[in-house]
Design a protein around this motif. Structure first.
Motif, PDB file in Angstrom:
ATOM      1  N   VAL A  35       0.838  -1.194   0.000  1.00 51.99           N
ATOM      2  CA  VAL A  35       0.000   0.000   0.000  1.00 51.99           C
ATOM      3  C   VAL A  35       0.873   1.244   0.000  1.00 51.99           C
ATOM      4  CG1 VAL A  35      -1.807   1.257   1.208  1.00 51.99           C
ATOM      5  CG2 VAL A  35      -1.824  -1.254   1.171  1.00 51.99           C
ATOM      6  N   LEU A  36       0.694   2.083  -1.005  1.00 47.71           N
ATOM      7  CA  LEU A  36       1.288   3.414  -1.068  1.00 47.71           C
ATOM      8  C   LEU A  36       2.790   3.402  -0.800  1.00 47.71           C
ATOM      9  CD1 LEU A  36      -1.515   5.424   0.785  1.00 47.71           C
ATOM     10  CD2 LEU A  36      -1.275   4.946  -1.668  1.00 47.71           C
ATOM     11  N   GLY A  37       3.492   2.495  -1.458  1.00 50.69           N
ATOM     12  CA  GLY A  37       4.942   2.477  -1.389  1.00 50.69           C
ATOM     13  C   GLY A  37       5.530   1.846  -0.144  1.00 50.69           C
ATOM     14  N   SER A  38       4.726   1.365   0.760  1.00 47.84           N
ATOM     15  CA  SER A  38       5.246   0.725   1.968  1.00 47.84           C
ATOM     16  C   SER A  38       5.852  -0.629   1.616  1.00 47.84           C
ATOM     17  CB  SER A  38       4.127   0.549   2.985  1.00 47.84           C
ATOM     18  OG  SER A  38       4.561  -0.238   4.071  1.00 47.84           O
ATOM     19  N   ASN A  39       6.865  -1.058   2.384  1.00 52.67           N
ATOM     20  CA  ASN A  39       7.464  -2.364   2.169  1.00 52.67           C
ATOM     21  C   ASN A  39       6.665  -3.482   2.835  1.00 52.67           C
ATOM     22  OD1 ASN A  39       9.642  -1.428   0.636  1.00 52.67           O
ATOM     23  ND2 ASN A  39      10.819  -0.906   2.492  1.00 52.67           N
ATOM     24  N   ALA A  40       5.755  -3.116   3.733  1.00 51.94           N
ATOM     25  CA  ALA A  40       4.947  -4.129   4.409  1.00 51.94           C
ATOM     26  C   ALA A  40       3.978  -4.771   3.423  1.00 51.94           C
ATOM     27  CB  ALA A  40       4.184  -3.504   5.575  1.00 51.94           C
ATOM     28  N   GLU A  41       3.769  -6.072   3.588  1.00 55.10           N
ATOM     29  CA  GLU A  41       2.862  -6.814   2.715  1.00 55.10           C
ATOM     30  C   GLU A  41       1.642  -7.267   3.509  1.00 55.10           C
ATOM     31  OE1 GLU A  41       6.120  -8.632  -0.457  1.00 55.10           O
ATOM     32  OE2 GLU A  41       5.204  -9.945   1.053  1.00 55.10           O
ATOM     33  N   PHE A  42       0.496  -7.224   2.847  1.00 55.84           N
ATOM     34  CA  PHE A  42      -0.763  -7.564   3.494  1.00 55.84           C
ATOM     35  C   PHE A  42      -1.535  -8.539   2.619  1.00 55.84           C
ATOM     36  CE2 PHE A  42       0.489  -3.509   5.170  1.00 55.84           C
ATOM     37  CZ  PHE A  42       0.142  -3.556   6.519  1.00 55.84           C
ATOM     38  N   LEU A  43      -2.225  -9.438   3.276  1.00 55.11           N
ATOM     39  CA  LEU A  43      -3.060 -10.423   2.594  1.00 55.11           C
ATOM     40  C   LEU A  43      -4.504  -9.938   2.635  1.00 55.11           C
ATOM     41  CD1 LEU A  43      -3.197 -13.333   1.305  1.00 55.11           C
ATOM     42  CD2 LEU A  43      -3.843 -14.136   3.582  1.00 55.11           C
ATOM     43  N   VAL A  44      -5.106  -9.810   1.455  1.00 47.32           N
ATOM     44  CA  VAL A  44      -6.483  -9.327   1.373  1.00 47.32           C
ATOM     45  C   VAL A  44      -7.417 -10.383   1.948  1.00 47.32           C
ATOM     46  CG1 VAL A  44      -8.331  -8.568  -0.166  1.00 47.32           C
ATOM     47  CG2 VAL A  44      -5.959  -7.927  -0.639  1.00 47.32           C
ATOM     48  N   THR A  45      -8.210  -9.978   2.941  1.00 49.28           N
ATOM     49  CA  THR A  45      -9.133 -10.905   3.598  1.00 49.28           C
ATOM     50  C   THR A  45     -10.593 -10.600   3.292  1.00 49.28           C
ATOM     51  OG1 THR A  45      -9.092  -9.535   5.591  1.00 49.28           O
ATOM     52  CG2 THR A  45      -7.526 -11.370   5.465  1.00 49.28           C
ATOM     53  N   GLY A  46     -10.892  -9.400   2.784  1.00 49.26           N
ATOM     54  CA  GLY A  46     -12.275  -9.068   2.488  1.00 49.26           C
ATOM     55  C   GLY A  46     -12.363  -7.924   1.511  1.00 49.26           C
ATOM     56  N   ILE A  47     -13.393  -7.940   0.683  1.00 49.81           N
ATOM     57  CA  ILE A  47     -13.629  -6.892  -0.311  1.00 49.81           C
ATOM     58  C   ILE A  47     -15.094  -6.495  -0.233  1.00 49.81           C
ATOM     59  CG2 ILE A  47     -13.574  -6.294  -2.756  1.00 49.81           C
ATOM     60  CD1 ILE A  47     -11.430  -8.406  -3.156  1.00 49.81           C
ATOM     61  N   ASP A  48     -15.345  -5.221  -0.010  1.00 48.89           N
ATOM     62  CA  ASP A  48     -16.703  -4.687   0.044  1.00 48.89           C
ATOM     63  C   ASP A  48     -16.875  -3.746  -1.154  1.00 48.89           C
ATOM     64  OD1 ASP A  48     -19.217  -3.908   0.684  1.00 48.89           O
ATOM     65  OD2 ASP A  48     -18.667  -2.740   2.461  1.00 48.89           O
ATOM     66  N   GLU A  49     -17.575  -4.224  -2.170  1.00 51.95           N
ATOM     67  CA  GLU A  49     -17.704  -3.473  -3.404  1.00 51.95           C
ATOM     68  C   GLU A  49     -18.909  -2.543  -3.344  1.00 51.95           C
ATOM     69  OE1 GLU A  49     -17.789  -6.085  -6.713  1.00 51.95           O
ATOM     70  OE2 GLU A  49     -15.742  -6.821  -6.413  1.00 51.95           O
ATOM     71  N   GLY A  50     -18.744  -1.353  -3.867  1.00 51.94           N
ATOM     72  CA  GLY A  50     -19.792  -0.350  -3.929  1.00 51.94           C
ATOM     73  C   GLY A  50     -19.344   0.767  -4.854  1.00 51.94           C
ATOM     74  N   VAL A  51     -19.726   2.010  -4.507  1.00 49.61           N
ATOM     75  CA  VAL A  51     -19.222   3.154  -5.267  1.00 49.61           C
ATOM     76  C   VAL A  51     -17.710   3.179  -5.182  1.00 49.61           C
ATOM     77  CG1 VAL A  51     -19.264   5.654  -5.481  1.00 49.61           C
ATOM     78  CG2 VAL A  51     -21.358   4.416  -4.869  1.00 49.61           C
ATOM     79  N   LEU A  52     -17.230   2.917  -3.969  1.00 47.07           N
ATOM     80  CA  LEU A  52     -15.805   2.702  -3.753  1.00 47.07           C
ATOM     81  C   LEU A  52     -15.613   1.254  -3.330  1.00 47.07           C
ATOM     82  CD1 LEU A  52     -14.844   5.952  -1.803  1.00 47.07           C
ATOM     83  CD2 LEU A  52     -14.488   5.472  -4.234  1.00 47.07           C
ATOM     84  N   CYS A  53     -14.461   0.750  -3.579  1.00 47.65           N
ATOM     85  CA  CYS A  53     -14.160  -0.637  -3.196  1.00 47.65           C
ATOM     86  C   CYS A  53     -13.277  -0.604  -1.957  1.00 47.65           C
ATOM     87  CB  CYS A  53     -13.445  -1.348  -4.344  1.00 47.65           C
ATOM     88  SG  CYS A  53     -13.217  -3.104  -4.031  1.00 47.65           S
ATOM     89  N   ARG A  54     -13.817  -1.138  -0.839  1.00 48.95           N
ATOM     90  CA  ARG A  54     -13.075  -1.114   0.418  1.00 48.95           C
ATOM     91  C   ARG A  54     -12.413  -2.474   0.635  1.00 48.95           C
ATOM     92  NH1 ARG A  54     -11.907   1.626   4.791  1.00 48.95           N
ATOM     93  NH2 ARG A  54     -12.905   3.457   3.889  1.00 48.95           N
ATOM     94  N   LEU A  55     -11.120  -2.432   0.886  1.00 52.56           N
ATOM     95  CA  LEU A  55     -10.331  -3.640   1.114  1.00 52.56           C
ATOM     96  C   LEU A  55     -10.015  -3.796   2.592  1.00 52.56           C
ATOM     97  CD1 LEU A  55      -7.700  -3.318  -1.773  1.00 52.56           C
ATOM     98  CD2 LEU A  55      -9.947  -4.418  -1.858  1.00 52.56           C
ATOM     99  N   SER A  56     -10.059  -5.019   3.063  1.00 45.28           N
ATOM    100  CA  SER A  56      -9.577  -5.365   4.402  1.00 45.28           C
ATOM    101  C   SER A  56      -8.436  -6.351   4.229  1.00 45.28           C
ATOM    102  CB  SER A  56     -10.696  -5.988   5.245  1.00 45.28           C
ATOM    103  OG  SER A  56     -11.777  -5.095   5.389  1.00 45.28           O
ATOM    104  N   ALA A  57      -7.362  -6.159   4.984  1.00 45.61           N
ATOM    105  CA  ALA A  57      -6.184  -7.002   4.809  1.00 45.61           C
ATOM    106  C   ALA A  57      -5.442  -7.121   6.129  1.00 45.61           C
ATOM    107  CB  ALA A  57      -5.261  -6.449   3.728  1.00 45.61           C
ATOM    108  N   ARG A  58      -4.685  -8.203   6.264  1.00 46.40           N
ATOM    109  CA  ARG A  58      -3.861  -8.399   7.447  1.00 46.40           C
ATOM    110  C   ARG A  58      -2.413  -8.597   7.034  1.00 46.40           C
ATOM    111  NH1 ARG A  58      -2.708 -13.855   7.769  1.00 46.40           N
ATOM    112  NH2 ARG A  58      -4.234 -15.265   6.782  1.00 46.40           N
ATOM    113  N   ARG A  59      -1.527  -8.243   7.923  1.00 46.48           N
ATOM    114  CA  ARG A  59      -0.087  -8.294   7.652  1.00 46.48           C
ATOM    115  C   ARG A  59       0.371  -9.737   7.498  1.00 46.48           C
ATOM    116  NH1 ARG A  59       4.321  -5.005   9.350  1.00 46.48           N
ATOM    117  NH2 ARG A  59       6.163  -5.744   8.202  1.00 46.48           N
ATOM    118  N   VAL A  60       1.207  -9.980   6.512  1.00 51.21           N
ATOM    119  CA  VAL A  60       1.780 -11.305   6.306  1.00 51.21           C
ATOM    120  C   VAL A  60       3.285 -11.176   6.160  1.00 51.21           C
ATOM    121  CG1 VAL A  60      -0.271 -12.332   5.258  1.00 51.21           C
ATOM    122  CG2 VAL A  60       1.422 -11.190   3.803  1.00 51.21           C
TER     123      VAL A  60
END
Length: 816
Positions: free
Chosen positions: A455-480
């Motif tokens: 995300v936004l140039g960070s070196n941390a990596e996250f695993l996407v755990t949920g996607i809420d689609e709508g006008v905007l798409c909201r992602l939920s993720a946890r660090r891996v």
């Protein structure tokens, strides 16, 4: 000669790993000794081809050498129509192996050749026959040398892969201190991996087999000469199957010193019965009627998995998803399961984020350290310890507090595998304590659930755990943290592999049964034996306390149990569809059968009644309502004349025995029928006078000789005061046939005793009849009853010369 015959014997008994066709071996033996001897070693029919497997010393090299020799000389059936092959390739791991084993070895080509052996030209790396045929040798260390030359046939080494992490990187090396090939494969962690071995073999099967989806024709082209594929998939021979039984090998290290090599070696024993995590998930999903999922990237391996309550696919899969950390998402109507260790692709870069109302652009949530477990325990079943419950524990060192988490996985595995799984779970839990939530523009490329993002140039990596689609798409993720999984350190408890077990006295039930299926009356005195652990039981008998003689050997444990509720009296001759019987089995299982099998005598069992006699019942349906608890329905009771035991009923806890092949005659002699005898029963090889032997005093053989009760007993009072009594007799021997007009008598003479009693049961007169009818005269009635009673009881028994009166049939006649 002796080596070949020895190899053939081992091949017949399941030792050799090659496919041995009868006609091949007949050709070899016929050339030496004549066809008669060849047929003696393969006594089956002409189509008696067999596929057998084995390990070192089982004759594989000998057969390969005979095959090459047969091709060169045109021996049938190795070649069609006597064709002689002129160009052969001999391929081994090294040039030295080819020469020392395949050519010069005791079972090599030169050693088995009849007549003038072929000439080996070391400088030219070839073997030359007098016929002009040439066999060129090659090494797997120089695969490029095989490009260019053309051959009629090739003899290659077998196919195999060690069960070690990254074993396919170097399938020819394995851990064995006594071997020059002892080494871990390239880049291997040294941990065990049954999955690596399985996928290696599956890959070869898919690559060479034209029937597999995705097969490429150029990978295994068709020969224009013989019309077959370059590599025949049916000739892929796997290394290695071992004749030593699993799990005795590898656990009995004091017997076999190489047991320590099994865990990471090429052995297939103990692994072929397992299942990959992807295959297990796919089976569960499809068993619930859902489309086949994508499990190609679901890594893991289990010896077994227990689904005790198949209420839904989700409930069966949830423990696997939690413990293995599987990512699950839907792609075009198909479920996709993915392990975190397979996420080797570069993460998706999220460079744009959208403002979602008053929420932060990126919302970060970090769990408090004292909310996370410091240790975790995984419960499972250990297949190497008789499937007993076991647990594995992982600990995070350096924590200043104590918090433990317990997980349960209804799987069968080894302790080392469970320790690696719970260590990975604990690491993922701590790494995933940081979660993020952000919205991305609808026009942006939205990652799938289960993919890794930055995300936004960070070196941390996250695993996407949920996607809420709508006008905007909201992602939920946890660090891996993408690292190699914890290595599976196989833990084989050699010192406690098979501890000395104190064998106790077995449960033995002696049953004096009616004539069930012909035979002698003494054979109907039977015994059912059960013990755990099971060992062949021996049965001894004596009329005294000494001088016991061996009478029987019981090789199978009986299916025995006890009633959970009292069993009342019932009715015979009709199927009882309303009553059920609940029993608890000591071991084994029951099954439902068809009505035809049921009416043909299937599912027969006995229950000890309150009177001590055994009631023979049949049941059509069997349902396991709880572990080892079964409900039997569709009952036929009082079978084969056991109505007296049925009338007595049975108490809760009464013994139940399934009458199958495990219930054997006790070995009673005809001269011992009716005599009280002392019986001893215990495990074979144990001390006869020790605690493992049980002592019993039993009398048997009488029930089979006892006449059955008459049926359809009728009593009618006539106008002159006489009472006409009639009945229909039953037979205990060969009375089931519908062909004859009358059943066999089964006794020396047809004789009946008819007892006349008061309503209270006091017998006033006994009459004898030689046919199934009798008249109780008015004069006898007046003599027996000065005053006319309200009712009388009439009881009829058939008389046997051997045991006397049989089972009674009674009726009450009202007079007043």
């Amino acid at each position: 000669m002796s080596e070949l015959l020895s190899s053939l014997w081992r091949m017949q008994n399941g030792w050799s790993r090659l496919e041995i066709r009868r006609e091949w071996v007949e050709a070899i033996l016929a050339e030496w000794f004549g066809l008669a001897l060849a047929q003696q070693y393969f006594p089956g029919g002409a189509d008696d081809n067999r596929l057998v497997t084995g390990g070192r010393g089982s004759g594989k090299t000998r057969l390969g050498a005979e095959w090459v020799n047969g091709l060169v000389h045109g021996f049938r059936p190795f070649t069609d129509k006597g064709r002689r092959y002129g160009r052969i390739a001999l391929v081994g791991e090294s040039l030295g192996d080819v020469r020392e084993v395949m050519i010069e070895g005791p079972s090599g080509i030169r050693a088995i050749s009849r007549g003038v052996p072929p000439r080996f030209e070391a400088t030219r790396r070839r073997l030359v026959w007098e016929t002009g045929a040439v066999a060129q040798i090659f090494s797997s260390e120089d695969p490029e040398s095989l490009r260019g030359p053309q051959f009629d046939a090739a003899w290659l080494d077998e196919l195999g892969c060690p069960a070690i992490d990254l074993g396919p990187n170097q399938p020819n090396v394995f851990p064995d201190p006594k071997s020059s090939e002892s080494a871990p494969p390239y880049f291997s962690s040294g941990g065990r991996s049954d999955l690596a071995q399985q996928r290696f073999l599956e890959a070869h099967g898919r690559y060479w087999d034209s029937d597999e989806p995705g097969f490429e024709d150029n990978a295994n082209p068709v020969s224009p000469v013989y019309g077959g594929r370059m590599v025949d998939p049916s000739r892929l021979y796997l290394w290695s199957w071992d004749a030593r039984p699993y799990p005795a090998f590898p656990l009995l290290r004091d017997v076999w010193s190489d047991g320590g090599n099994w865990a990471l070696g090429h052995w297939l024993n103990g692994r072929l019965s397992g299942i990959s995590l992807g295959g297990l998930v796919r089976s569960i999903v499809q068993d619930h009627g859902l489309p086949a999922p994508d499990t190609l990237k679901a890594d893991g391996f289990l010896a077994g998995y227990v689904v005790s309550d198949p209420s839904s696919a989700r409930s069966a899969l949830q423990p696997l998803v939690d413990v293995f950390g599987l990512g699950v998402h839907e792609d075009d109507g198909k479920l996709v399961f993915r392990s975190p260790t397979t996420l080797a692709a570069a993460p998706i870069e999220i460079t744009d984020a959208a403002v979602d109302g008053n929420s932060a652009v990126i919302e970060k949530i970090r769990a408090a350290a004292n909310d996370l477990p410091v240790s975790a325990t995984l419960s499972f079943q250990d297949g190497l310890r008789d499937y007993q419950s076991a647990s594995a524990r992982a600990l995070r060192e350096g924590a200043a507090y104590e918090r433990e988490r317990t997980l349960a996985l209804p799987a069968i595995m080894e302790t080392g595998a469970a320790e690696a799984l719970i260590a990975d779970w604990l690491r993922r839990t701590w790494c995933g304590k940081e979660e993020i939530s952000l919205a991305v523009p609808a026009a942006a490329v939205v990652p799938q659930s289960g993919t890794v993002i930055r995300v936004l140039g960070s070196n941390a990596e996250f695993l996407v755990t949920g996607i809420d689609e709508g006008v905007l798409c909201r992602l939920s993720a946890r660090r891996v943290l993408r690292v190699a999984p914890a290595p599976w350190r196989s833990v084989l408890s050699f010192d406690m592999a098979f501890p000395n077990v104190v064998v106790g006295e077995p449960l033995a039930l002696f049953m004096d049964l009616p004539m069930i299926s012909g035979g002698a009356p003494e054979d109907q005195f039977r015994v059912a034996v059960w013990s755990n652990p099971w060992k062949t039981e021996t049965l001894y008998v004596s009329p005294e306390d000494t001088g016991f003689n061996l009478r029987a050997s019981i090789g199978l444990p009986a299916v025995v149990g006890e009633l959970l509720e009292p069993l009342g009296s019932g009715f015979s001759g009709r199927i009882d569809r309303s009553e059920t019987i609940d029993i608890r089995l000591s071991d084994g299982e029951l099954q439902s059968i068809s009505e035809l099998q049921f009416l043909n005598g299937g599912n027969a069992a006995v229950v000890r009644s309150a009177s001590g006699a055994w009631e023979l019942i049949q049941f059509r349906t069997a349902e396991e309502t709880a572990p080892s608890v079964w409900r039997l329905g569709g009952l036929l009771r009082g079978q084969l004349g056991t109505e007296d035991a049925m009338a007595a009923g049975a108490v809760a806890g009464a013994s139940f025995v399934l009458l199958d092949e495990a219930v054997k005659p006790a070995g009673l002699l005809s001269s011992e029928i009716g005599l009280p005898l002392n019986w001893r029963i215990g495990p074979s090889g144990e001390d006869f006078s020790g605690p493992a032997f049980g002592a019993y005093t039993e009398t048997g053989g009488l029930r089979a000789l006892t006449p059955l009760s008459p049926v359809h007993l009728k009593a009618n009072r006539q106008a002159d005061g006489d009472i006409d009594i009639s009945w229909i007799r039953r037979g205990r021997i060969d009375a089931d046939s519908w062909l004859g007009s009358e059943i066999p008598l089964g006794e020396e003479a047809e004789t009946y005793r008819v007892d006349i009693a008061t309503g209270g049961g006091d017998i006033v007169r006994s009459l004898t009849a030689s046919s199934p009818s009798l008249t109780y005269t008015a004069a006898s009635i007046a003599e027996d009853f000065p005053a006319v009673p309200g009712s009388i009881r009439i009881t009829v028994r058939q008389i046997s010369a051997a045991v006397g009166a049989g089972t009674p049939a009674s009726t009450v006649l009202t007079l007043g």
